[in-house]
Design a protein around this motif. Structure first.
Motif, short mmCIF file in Angstrom:
data_model
loop_
_atom_site.label_atom_id
_atom_site.label_comp_id
_atom_site.label_asym_id
_atom_site.label_seq_id
_atom_site.Cartn_x
_atom_site.Cartn_y
_atom_site.Cartn_z
N ASP A 26 -10.62 -0.43 -2.58
CA ASP A 26 -10.74 -1.27 -2.29
C ASP A 26 -9.42 -2.12 -3.07
O ASP A 26 -9.00 -2.81 -2.55
CB ASP A 26 -12.09 -2.38 -2.29
CG ASP A 26 -13.20 -1.91 -1.45
OD1 ASP A 26 -12.32 -1.13 -0.73
OD2 ASP A 26 -14.35 -2.02 -2.23
N TRP A 52 -5.98 -3.40 -1.13
CA TRP A 52 -5.76 -5.15 -0.78
C TRP A 52 -4.30 -4.85 -1.84
O TRP A 52 -3.41 -5.89 -1.17
CB TRP A 52 -6.83 -5.74 -2.09
CG TRP A 52 -6.50 -7.09 -2.11
CD1 TRP A 52 -6.49 -7.87 -1.29
CD2 TRP A 52 -5.97 -8.32 -3.00
NE1 TRP A 52 -6.80 -9.25 -1.93
CE2 TRP A 52 -5.86 -9.02 -2.68
CE3 TRP A 52 -4.98 -7.60 -4.36
CZ2 TRP A 52 -4.85 -9.76 -3.50
CZ3 TRP A 52 -4.37 -8.79 -4.97
CH2 TRP A 52 -4.01 -9.75 -4.54
N TRP A 108 -1.44 -4.12 1.11
CA TRP A 108 -1.01 -5.24 2.05
C TRP A 108 -0.64 -5.79 1.39
O TRP A 108 0.27 -6.17 1.98
CB TRP A 108 -2.14 -5.81 2.63
CG TRP A 108 -2.90 -4.26 3.49
CD1 TRP A 108 -4.42 -3.31 3.24
CD2 TRP A 108 -2.24 -3.57 4.85
NE1 TRP A 108 -4.26 -3.35 4.54
CE2 TRP A 108 -3.02 -2.98 5.26
CE3 TRP A 108 -1.13 -4.54 5.56
CZ2 TRP A 108 -2.67 -3.10 6.85
CZ3 TRP A 108 -1.08 -3.95 6.84
CH2 TRP A 108 -1.41 -3.16 7.54
N ARG A 109 -0.97 -6.67 0.39
CA ARG A 109 -0.14 -7.40 -0.51
C ARG A 109 1.40 -6.90 -0.47
O ARG A 109 2.63 -8.10 -0.11
CB ARG A 109 -0.05 -7.78 -1.67
CG ARG A 109 -1.81 -8.43 -1.77
CD ARG A 109 -1.81 -9.38 -0.32
NE ARG A 109 -3.57 -10.25 -0.44
CZ ARG A 109 -4.11 -9.89 0.32
NH1 ARG A 109 -4.25 -8.97 1.15
NH2 ARG A 109 -4.88 -10.76 1.27
#
Length: 69
Positions: free
Chosen positions: A38, A42, A45-46
């Protein structure tokens, strides 16, 4: 012939209890493989969003400051 079960010496019981306490208090702080996956998603994408924003700013600055024909 009766079998008797002897309890372990006190020092062994104390050591086992200390190890069990340590394991119980340490486990909530460990990350699972799902937590790591996860976090990787995360972060990916950032990173993508930040790189798109930086590229957009760079293209905007180039279009603003480069001479036009």
């Amino acid at each position: 012939m009766a079998t008797t079960t002897e309890s372990p010496p006190i020092e062994h019981a104390e050591r086992i209890a200390a190890l069990e306490r340590e394991l119980q208090t340490e486990r909530p702080h460990l990350a699972t493989k799902a937590d790591i996956a996860d976090l990787k998603a995360w972060l990916m994408w950032r990173i993508i969003l930040v790189s798109v924003a930086v590229q957009a700013l760079g293209i905007g600055a180039l279009l603003q400051f480069l001479p036009r024909p």
